[in-house]
Design an enzyme around this catalytic site. Sequence first.
Site, PDB file in Angstrom:
ATOM      1  N   GLY A  11       0.754  -1.069  -0.163  1.00 25.61           N
ATOM      2  CA  GLY A  11      -0.166  -0.135  -0.053  1.00 25.61           C
ATOM      3  C   GLY A  11       0.940   1.356   0.140  1.00 25.61           C
ATOM      4  O   GLY A  11       1.883   1.160   0.264  1.00 25.61           O
ATOM      5  N   GLN A  31       2.837  10.015   1.348  1.00 28.56           N
ATOM      6  CA  GLN A  31       4.376   9.305   1.245  1.00 28.56           C
ATOM      7  C   GLN A  31       5.116   9.545   0.132  1.00 28.56           C
ATOM      8  O   GLN A  31       6.192   9.194  -0.006  1.00 28.56           O
ATOM      9  CB  GLN A  31       3.968   7.767   1.238  1.00 28.56           C
ATOM     10  CG  GLN A  31       3.512   7.221   2.784  1.00 28.56           C
ATOM     11  CD  GLN A  31       3.282   5.739   2.706  1.00 28.56           C
ATOM     12  OE1 GLN A  31       2.196   5.092   2.315  1.00 28.56           O
ATOM     13  NE2 GLN A  31       4.346   5.104   3.180  1.00 28.56           N
ATOM     14  N   CYS A  42       6.180   0.130   7.464  1.00 27.57           N
ATOM     15  CA  CYS A  42       5.735   1.168   6.359  1.00 27.57           C
ATOM     16  C   CYS A  42       7.258   1.659   5.482  1.00 27.57           C
ATOM     17  O   CYS A  42       8.169   1.682   6.102  1.00 27.57           O
ATOM     18  CB  CYS A  42       5.309   2.316   7.264  1.00 27.57           C
ATOM     19  SG  CYS A  42       4.997   3.863   6.648  1.00 27.57           S
ATOM     20  N   LEU A  43       6.655   1.765   4.376  1.00 23.77           N
ATOM     21  CA  LEU A  43       7.711   2.468   3.383  1.00 23.77           C
ATOM     22  C   LEU A  43       8.511   3.752   3.897  1.00 23.77           C
ATOM     23  O   LEU A  43       9.447   3.963   3.409  1.00 23.77           O
ATOM     24  CB  LEU A  43       7.197   2.381   1.796  1.00 23.77           C
ATOM     25  CG  LEU A  43       6.812   1.113   1.459  1.00 23.77           C
ATOM     26  CD1 LEU A  43       5.957   1.112  -0.061  1.00 23.77           C
ATOM     27  CD2 LEU A  43       7.860   0.188   1.387  1.00 23.77           C
ATOM     28  N   HIS A 102      -4.034   1.304   7.462  1.00 23.20           N
ATOM     29  CA  HIS A 102      -2.745   1.818   7.578  1.00 23.20           C
ATOM     30  C   HIS A 102      -2.673   2.864   6.580  1.00 23.20           C
ATOM     31  O   HIS A 102      -2.225   4.099   7.056  1.00 23.20           O
ATOM     32  CB  HIS A 102      -1.963   0.520   7.373  1.00 23.20           C
ATOM     33  CG  HIS A 102      -0.334   1.086   7.201  1.00 23.20           C
ATOM     34  ND1 HIS A 102       0.605   0.673   8.075  1.00 23.20           N
ATOM     35  CD2 HIS A 102       0.296   1.785   6.163  1.00 23.20           C
ATOM     36  CE1 HIS A 102       1.817   1.388   8.124  1.00 23.20           C
ATOM     37  NE2 HIS A 102       1.681   2.078   6.947  1.00 23.20           N
ATOM     38  N   GLU A 103      -3.176   2.831   5.354  1.00 17.03           N
ATOM     39  CA  GLU A 103      -3.008   3.756   4.291  1.00 17.03           C
ATOM     40  C   GLU A 103      -4.267   5.061   4.568  1.00 17.03           C
ATOM     41  O   GLU A 103      -3.747   5.941   4.216  1.00 17.03           O
ATOM     42  CB  GLU A 103      -3.431   3.065   2.911  1.00 17.03           C
ATOM     43  CG  GLU A 103      -2.360   2.097   2.618  1.00 17.03           C
ATOM     44  CD  GLU A 103      -0.953   2.541   2.716  1.00 17.03           C
ATOM     45  OE1 GLU A 103      -0.502   3.522   2.743  1.00 17.03           O
ATOM     46  OE2 GLU A 103      -0.009   1.676   2.944  1.00 17.03           O
ATOM     47  N   HIS A 163      -2.629   7.176   7.187  1.00 18.08           N
ATOM     48  CA  HIS A 163      -1.631   8.230   6.843  1.00 18.08           C
ATOM     49  C   HIS A 163      -2.414   9.412   6.278  1.00 18.08           C
ATOM     50  O   HIS A 163      -1.818  10.471   6.447  1.00 18.08           O
ATOM     51  CB  HIS A 163      -0.811   7.545   5.308  1.00 18.08           C
ATOM     52  CG  HIS A 163       0.544   6.789   5.586  1.00 18.08           C
ATOM     53  ND1 HIS A 163       1.446   7.203   6.221  1.00 18.08           N
ATOM     54  CD2 HIS A 163       0.639   5.476   5.341  1.00 18.08           C
ATOM     55  CE1 HIS A 163       2.427   6.291   6.535  1.00 18.08           C
ATOM     56  NE2 HIS A 163       1.888   5.374   5.687  1.00 18.08           N
TER      57      HIS A 163
END
Length: 161
Positions: A46, A51, A90-91, A132-133, A136
């Site tokens: 995701g 991000q 997380c990226l 999660h997304e 953000h």
Amino acid sequence: MPIRLIVKHPDEVLREKAKEVTKFNANLHKLLEDMAVTMYDADGVGLAAPQVGISKRVIVVDVGDEHGLIELVNPTIVSMDGEQLGPEGCLSIPGLQGDVRRANHVVVEGQDRHGNPIKYEGTELLSRAFQHEIDHLEGVLFIDLAESVYEARKVLEQDEE
């Protein structure tokens, strides 16, 4: 479809409440395409627009199930139930993971790239990815919710001889 730079914590764009998308045009389509390519290149499941440095309510998700790539604009969770506790990474926070308690089932509504209403249901990993997304988009990171945070485990490939 260039790969975009993934913003790393503690960049302040990751803490902003993202703005609602009102224009469904070629710029949005390019953002969605770039985000998907960037997510796949980074081996993520995701990615949210903040991000990649864009404070817009846009996410892409692909957990490798029958849904394939999911693009969601202005997503909201309309219902959630059940519970799961599991690891997240997380990226934007490389090298760390955390155990996060999430709903096991969610219903998410939003819009597609053309502004048409869409709805998804997700359980387990898909539910976790949606939550999660969407977090953000509110400026919330998994480290804010984690019951424990630890160094990411590296998967060791073993020779098959």
